[in-house]
Design a protein around this motif. Structure first.
Motif, short mmCIF file in Angstrom:
data_model
loop_
_atom_site.label_atom_id
_atom_site.label_comp_id
_atom_site.label_asym_id
_atom_site.label_seq_id
_atom_site.Cartn_x
_atom_site.Cartn_y
_atom_site.Cartn_z
N GLN A 97 26.07 3.37 9.95
CA GLN A 97 25.47 4.46 9.18
C GLN A 97 24.41 3.92 8.22
N GLU A 98 24.73 2.83 7.53
CA GLU A 98 23.77 2.25 6.57
C GLU A 98 22.61 1.58 7.30
N TYR A 99 22.90 0.99 8.46
CA TYR A 99 21.83 0.39 9.27
C TYR A 99 20.82 1.45 9.68
N GLU A 100 21.31 2.57 10.18
CA GLU A 100 20.42 3.66 10.64
C GLU A 100 19.62 4.23 9.48
N VAL B 47 0.82 -1.21 0.00
CA VAL B 47 0.00 0.00 0.00
C VAL B 47 0.85 1.26 0.00
N CYS B 48 1.70 1.44 1.01
CA CYS B 48 2.48 2.69 1.11
C CYS B 48 3.80 2.64 0.35
N GLN B 49 4.20 1.43 -0.08
CA GLN B 49 5.42 1.24 -0.86
C GLN B 49 6.71 1.56 -0.11
N LEU B 50 6.65 1.60 1.21
CA LEU B 50 7.87 1.73 2.02
C LEU B 50 8.40 0.33 2.31
N PRO B 51 9.71 0.20 2.57
CA PRO B 51 10.23 -1.11 2.95
C PRO B 51 9.49 -1.63 4.18
N LEU B 52 9.12 -2.89 4.15
CA LEU B 52 8.38 -3.47 5.27
C LEU B 52 9.22 -3.53 6.53
N PRO B 53 8.60 -3.34 7.71
CA PRO B 53 9.34 -3.53 8.96
C PRO B 53 9.88 -4.95 9.00
N ILE B 54 11.04 -5.14 9.59
CA ILE B 54 11.64 -6.47 9.65
C ILE B 54 10.90 -7.36 10.63
N GLU C 129 15.54 4.18 9.14
CA GLU C 129 14.81 5.42 8.83
C GLU C 129 13.87 5.21 7.65
N ASP C 130 14.33 4.48 6.65
CA ASP C 130 13.51 4.20 5.46
C ASP C 130 12.27 3.39 5.81
N MET C 131 12.36 2.60 6.87
CA MET C 131 11.22 1.76 7.27
C MET C 131 10.27 2.48 8.22
N THR C 132 10.60 3.70 8.56
CA THR C 132 9.84 4.42 9.59
C THR C 132 8.84 5.40 8.99
#
Length: 294
Positions: free
Chosen positions: A264-267, A61-68, A271-274
């Motif tokens: 840095q990449e983890y954070e 629906v929102c096209q954001l990466p899914l929460p893990i 953020e992308d999943m938030t």
């Protein structure tokens, strides 16, 4: 005179055994590198593929990466699409949910599991690999009225894997791992099958498969390989992997620079999943969100 050959997991060539040092010859095919590849610093193919999340890992629906965390999204039995809890909450607030799927709008407020299972079966009939995998997975724990049956797990998940479902490879990896851990002999074919399926899933971007490979390599003493796996899954936003990178830093396997880059990449991935709706849904709790459709 007979010659023995082995496969290099970096250059993907079949080479005479003397092209590998003794340590590499003892390793399985996928993590074995010839001396030329080691000298040239060539990466294993296993570490070059599946380093980013694919389309399947985004909310429909929102096209954001899914929460893990799996409890922060739901797989819909009507269309086999995964929707994040934030979108469920938003749909409820906007009045468009109405006890239906936020993606396809099919009514799913059904009390009886057998009716939900009937929806999944309809998807299986049209050869939806996610639906086939779903049946395999629920034979693991006996959900949706299905009986626990290890043979059915392998049957359905192998079919789903052949159809391209990466999660099916992960479930198969787990299934063969359970058999391997019960095996009393030193050489066990289930061990090879377990690694093969985990690796196939990891090379398709499956975060949990990648993390599991890191854990298994660590147990086998291959901490250099474990670090590479953990770095990949950490950079996709997996907290446990990031924690393990930090542990390997204290063990002098990772460097400060590697750890800083991974963090840095983890954070950034987190953020992308938030989103605001996801944070609100998390505060409400997964069970309260699920109550919208029960």
């Amino acid at each position: 005179m007979t010659f023995s050959f082995s496969f290099c997991g970096a250059c993907e060539r079949l080479l005479p055994d003397d092209a590998f040092d003794e340590e590499q010859r003892r390793r399985r095919q996928s993590i074995r590198r010839c001396q030329d590849c080691i000298a040239a610093g060539n990466e294993l193919v296993l570490m070059k593929r599946g380093t980013a999340r694919d389309e399947e890992d985004f909310c429909s629906v929102c096209q954001l990466p899914l929460p893990i965390a799996m409890e922060e999204s739901m797989l819909q039995p009507c269309c086999m699409k995964r929707v994040c809890n934030g979108c469920f909450l938003s749909a409820k607030k906007c009045g468009i949910l109405k006890n239906g799927c936020p993606f396809c709008r099919t009514p799913i407020a059904i009390a009886k599991e057998r009716e939900l299972l009937a929806m999944v079966t309809e998807r299986v009939a049209v050869l939806d690999p996610v639906a086939v995998c779903f049946l395999g997975y629920h034979h693991v724990r006996g959900g949706y009225g299905l009986v626990k049956d290890p043979k059915k797990v392998i049957e359905f998940c192998q079919k789903a894997a052949d159809m391209g479902a990466k999660n099916a490879h992960y479930i198969l990896g787990d299934a063969y791992r359970k058999k391997w851990e019960k095996c009393s002999t030193e050489v066990c074919s289930d061990r090879d099958l377990s690694f093969q399926h985990y690796e196939k899933a990891a090379m398709e971007g499956h975060i949990f498969a990648r993390f599991t490979l890191g854990v298994l390599e660590c147990k086998e003493g291959h901490r250099d390989l474990a670090l590479q796996h953990f770095l990949i899954s950490a950079k996709m936003g997996h907290k446990q992997s990031m924690d393990n990178v930090k542990i390997l830093l204290t063990g002098s396997i990772a460097t400060e620079a590697i750890c800083a880059e991974a963090l840095q990449e983890y954070e950034a991935a987190v953020e992308d999943m938030t989103s605001t709706s996801r944070e609100e849904a998390k505060q409400m709790g997964a069970e309260n969100i699920r109550s919208f459709i029960i």
